[in-house]
Each structure stands twice: as structure tokens, then as C-alpha cells.
Design a protein around this motif. Structure first.
Motif, mmCIF file in Angstrom:
data_model
loop_
_atom_site.group_PDB
_atom_site.id
_atom_site.type_symbol
_atom_site.label_atom_id
_atom_site.label_comp_id
_atom_site.label_asym_id
_atom_site.label_seq_id
_atom_site.Cartn_x
_atom_site.Cartn_y
_atom_site.Cartn_z
ATOM 1 N N ARG A 40 -19.799 26.531 28.522
ATOM 2 C CA ARG A 40 -20.258 27.834 29.003
ATOM 3 C C ARG A 40 -21.647 28.159 28.449
ATOM 4 N N PHE A 41 -22.490 28.750 29.332
ATOM 5 C CA PHE A 41 -23.807 29.260 28.973
ATOM 6 C C PHE A 41 -23.776 30.766 29.232
ATOM 7 N N SER A 42 -23.334 31.531 28.252
ATOM 8 C CA SER A 42 -22.976 32.932 28.479
ATOM 9 C C SER A 42 -24.176 33.786 28.906
ATOM 10 N N ARG A 43 -25.331 33.613 28.272
ATOM 11 C CA ARG A 43 -26.491 34.438 28.620
ATOM 12 C C ARG A 43 -26.948 34.146 30.050
ATOM 13 N N PHE A 44 -27.008 32.858 30.368
ATOM 14 C CA PHE A 44 -27.463 32.468 31.703
ATOM 15 C C PHE A 44 -26.473 32.927 32.770
ATOM 16 N N GLU A 45 -25.183 32.783 32.499
ATOM 17 C CA GLU A 45 -24.181 33.200 33.469
ATOM 18 C C GLU A 45 -24.260 34.704 33.733
ATOM 19 N N LYS A 46 -24.556 35.483 32.713
ATOM 20 C CA LYS A 46 -24.705 36.930 32.902
ATOM 21 C C LYS A 46 -25.948 37.233 33.734
ATOM 22 N N ASP B 138 -25.848 39.167 37.308
ATOM 23 C CA ASP B 138 -26.587 40.420 37.496
ATOM 24 C C ASP B 138 -27.666 40.310 38.564
ATOM 25 N N GLY B 139 -27.800 39.113 39.179
ATOM 26 C CA GLY B 139 -28.803 38.923 40.225
ATOM 27 C C GLY B 139 -30.199 38.653 39.719
ATOM 28 N N GLY B 140 -30.316 38.284 38.433
ATOM 29 C CA GLY B 140 -31.643 38.074 37.863
ATOM 30 C C GLY B 140 -32.195 36.677 38.028
ATOM 31 N N PHE B 141 -31.416 35.767 38.610
ATOM 32 C CA PHE B 141 -31.901 34.399 38.807
ATOM 33 C C PHE B 141 -31.186 33.810 40.018
ATOM 34 N N GLY B 142 -31.966 33.239 40.907
ATOM 35 C CA GLY B 142 -31.372 32.592 42.066
ATOM 36 C C GLY B 142 -31.999 33.087 43.350
ATOM 37 N N PRO B 143 -31.526 32.522 44.461
ATOM 38 C CA PRO B 143 -30.498 31.475 44.570
ATOM 39 C C PRO B 143 -31.025 30.126 44.090
ATOM 40 N N PHE B 144 -30.107 29.262 43.671
ATOM 41 C CA PHE B 144 -30.497 27.969 43.159
ATOM 42 C C PHE B 144 -29.351 26.983 43.367
ATOM 43 N N HIS B 145 -29.690 25.708 43.261
ATOM 44 C CA HIS B 145 -28.700 24.641 43.304
ATOM 45 C C HIS B 145 -28.734 23.898 41.980
ATOM 46 N N ILE B 146 -27.584 23.413 41.562
ATOM 47 C CA ILE B 146 -27.498 22.557 40.384
ATOM 48 C C ILE B 146 -27.513 21.109 40.864
ATOM 49 N N LEU B 147 -28.529 20.377 40.472
ATOM 50 C CA LEU B 147 -28.680 18.987 40.896
ATOM 51 C C LEU B 147 -28.345 18.054 39.736
ATOM 52 N N PHE B 148 -27.433 17.157 39.986
ATOM 53 C CA PHE B 148 -27.087 16.115 39.017
ATOM 54 C C PHE B 148 -27.991 14.929 39.337
ATOM 55 N N THR C 108 -28.045 14.312 33.169
ATOM 56 C CA THR C 108 -29.232 15.156 33.304
ATOM 57 C C THR C 108 -29.093 16.075 34.508
ATOM 58 N N ILE C 109 -29.402 17.356 34.274
ATOM 59 C CA ILE C 109 -29.244 18.415 35.263
ATOM 60 C C ILE C 109 -30.598 19.063 35.547
ATOM 61 N N VAL C 110 -30.840 19.363 36.819
ATOM 62 C CA VAL C 110 -32.022 20.101 37.262
ATOM 63 C C VAL C 110 -31.551 21.294 38.080
ATOM 64 N N LEU C 111 -32.173 22.455 37.878
ATOM 65 C CA LEU C 111 -31.953 23.620 38.727
ATOM 66 C C LEU C 111 -33.075 23.659 39.758
ATOM 67 N N ALA C 112 -32.721 23.843 41.021
ATOM 68 C CA ALA C 112 -33.729 23.768 42.074
ATOM 69 C C ALA C 112 -33.413 24.734 43.206
ATOM 70 N N ASP C 113 -34.466 25.115 43.942
ATOM 71 C CA ASP C 113 -34.294 25.813 45.212
ATOM 72 C C ASP C 113 -34.923 24.947 46.294
ATOM 73 N N ALA D 45 -38.290 26.245 36.872
ATOM 74 C CA ALA D 45 -38.413 26.356 35.416
ATOM 75 C C ALA D 45 -37.143 26.985 34.855
ATOM 76 N N LEU D 46 -36.628 26.431 33.766
ATOM 77 C CA LEU D 46 -35.415 26.974 33.160
ATOM 78 C C LEU D 46 -35.721 28.349 32.565
ATOM 79 N N PRO D 47 -34.900 29.366 32.875
ATOM 80 C CA PRO D 47 -35.159 30.699 32.331
ATOM 81 C C PRO D 47 -34.930 30.753 30.821
ATOM 82 N N ASP D 48 -35.555 31.727 30.180
ATOM 83 C CA ASP D 48 -35.487 31.828 28.721
ATOM 84 C C ASP D 48 -34.061 31.954 28.215
ATOM 85 N N VAL D 49 -33.209 32.703 28.925
ATOM 86 C CA VAL D 49 -31.841 32.883 28.440
ATOM 87 C C VAL D 49 -31.066 31.569 28.485
#
Length: 280
Positions: free
Chosen positions: A46-52, A56-66, A117-122, A128-132
Motif C-alpha cells: 500500500r502507498f497510503s499518501r498516493f492512494e489518498k 481525492d482527484g488530485g492525480f490522474g487519469p493514469f495507467h500503471i504500466l508494468f 519496474t513500474i511506470v505511471l503514464a497517460d 512524473a511521479l508525484p511527491d506523495v
């Protein structure tokens, strides 16, 4: 990985029960099954800060790429119903990606390791990975997290003519995951099938009876495009080198002329000649 023999180095620990389907024909846990066992603790991390932030709508939409994984069996082991302990942490953190590091322990012994290795993408590409999320990842960082990232495959590996041999594979409906494409673990199974087919072609029907002897104990795979169902694909196969005990395979997954993935594998050598052909 510098964590060998040190389960306490991992910030997260899970116990996983092995199933009958995890066992190879020789009765030990297969390398493809290892990739499946390692997946479970990663999904639960779990990544609690990022999940919150996302909720809350502060990041996205995005895909998790393996985008890549490495899995290595360090020792032969396995039994139906046996429990293994898997440690998980974050090995490296980049601007747009992060890499898990994992170790599997049976009876206190390190028997397998893995990276993923994981990449977040749209739609425009990697984000860029968010600070949280960076803060969440830092809390899970492993001691050897300063290790260099794996080198990218030579661009020639994406060309079909790099591979002197090919093996045809067909996607099955059971290979499709929730993202509606062929799962990355199923793609390792494609590579297993190709290597087994290649060994049979070189060594004849005797290879079938000794199949476990020729299946890889290590994979390092890169995922370059979606593999879909239904679909017929070709696996390019090249022997990248060998020593007295091990054959190093270079593999490519192709849809026509388009490369959807590459992999490096290490497998027992068997009776191959230095030229990669059967003796005589």
C-alpha cells in the motif's frame, strides 16, 4: 542484490502458500510460477499518501504500466501446500518509474529473487511521479536502493532478423487479465514454450522426457507493447552465449514485424554443442 540471506532488510513481509500448479514436471517450483508468487505481495503493498491523492482527484487519469521484470530461482525447492515468505521493498526510484526488489525464503533460506519496474503514464506518455508517491516509496526503500538500473536491450533485439530461430505461440483466453491484454506472467510462459520447442528441435524427442532440464531458471523481460487475445505470435530465439553448464538465450516476442517484448534467459545447457546444435 545485496540483501542475500537477510530477510529483515525488507520492509514488507507476506506468507504465500504454494499450489500444485506452481510445480514444474520435476516437482520443484517453476520460474514462471515464481513470477506469479512474487506478484501477490506487490499487489498488496500500500502507498497510503498516493492512494489518498488519487481518491481525492488530485492525480490522474493514469495507467500503471508494468515495463520489466527479473526473476531468478536460486535453489530448487517446492511442495504443494508449503509456505514461503516473501520480502518486498523498493529497490530504485526514478523520475517516472520505480522498481520493486523482492526475496523469497523457504525454511529461512533465500531461494529466489525478483525485481519489477513500474511506470505511471497517460496517453501522452510517462508521468512524473508525484511527491506523495515519492514519499511512500522512500519509506519502503531497500538498503541497496542505490544500485544501478538494468541496461536497456540492444535496439537490434527488436529486429526479427536478429534471431536465427523462431517458435509460434498462440494467446489463450485464460492468459487475459483485468486490463484485457495477455498478462506479463503468461508471456513468460510463451518464452518457456519457445525454449522447450527449440530444445526439442535440437535434441529430438529425448528433450521431451527431460523437459525440466532445459527450462530457464532466470528471466529478465522487457514489455514493449500490448499482447492481445486472440492472437498468433512468434518468439525469436538466439543463443547469446554459453558456458559448461548454462545456455544464455536472447528472445523476442513479435506480432508480424513489430516487437512487443524482449527477454534474456539462463537455462541448463544439456547436451548442446558450442555451436548451439546437437552433437555430431
Amino acid at each position: 542484490m545485496t540483501i542475500d540471506g537477510q530477510p529483515s532488510a525488507f520492509p514488507d513481509h507476506r506468507q504465500v502458500v504454494q499450489r500444485f500448479g506452481d510445480l514444474a514436471p520435476d516437482g520443484t517450483t517453476s520460474t514462471v510460477a515464481l513470477a506469479r508468487l512474487f506478484e501477490y505481495p506487490r499487489v498488496l503493498l500500500r502507498f497510503s499518501r498516493f492512494e489518498k491523492l488519487v481518491a481525492d482527484g488530485g492525480f490522474g487519469p493514469f495507467h500503471i504500466l508494468f515495463v520489466g521484470q527479473r526473476v531468478e530461482r536460486r535453489a530448487a525447492f517446492g511442495a504443494t501446500g508449503a509456505t514461503v515468505r516473501i520480502g518486498t521493498g523498493i529497490r530504485t526510484i526514478g523520475r517516472t518509474s520505480y522498481t520493486y526488489g523482492q526475496g523469497m525464503f523457504a525454511d529461512g533460506q533465500l531461494v529466489a529473487t525478483a525485481d519489477a519496474t513500474i511506470v505511471l503514464a497517460d496517453r501522452s506518455g510517462p508521468l512524473a511521479l508525484p511527491d506523495v508517491l515519492l514519499a511512500d516509496l522512500e519509506e519502503l526503500r531497500l538498503p541497496e536502493s542505490g544500485a544501478a538500473a538494468a541496461a536497456k536491450p540492444d535496439p537490434r533485439r527488436r529486429e526479427r532478423d536478429h534471431y536465427p530461430a523462431t517458435s509460434a505461440v498462440r494467446a489463450r483466453v485464460g492468459d487475459v487479465d483485468l486490463n484485457r491484454h495477455v498478462n506479463y506472467i503468461a508471456q513468460l510462459g510463451f518464452y518457456d514454450e519457445a525454449i522447450a520447442s527449440h530444445a526439442q528441435g535440437l535434441l529430438g524427442d529425448s528433450a521431451v522426457k527431460k523437459l525440466p532440464r532445459y527450462l530457464p531458471w532466470r528471466y529478465e523481460a522487457n514489455y514493449l507493447g500490448e499482447v492481445l487475445y486472440p492472437g498468433n505470435y512468434d518468439i525469436g530465439i538466439a543463443v547469446g552465449g554459453h558456458d559448461e553448464h548454462t545456455v544464455h538465450y536472447e528472445l523476442g516476442l513479435f506480432d508480424g514485424g513489430r516487437c512487443l517484448g524482449t527477454a534474456d534467459a539462463a537455462a541448463p545447457r544439456g547436451a548442446l554443442s558450442p555451436a548451439g546444435r546437437p552433437p555430431g
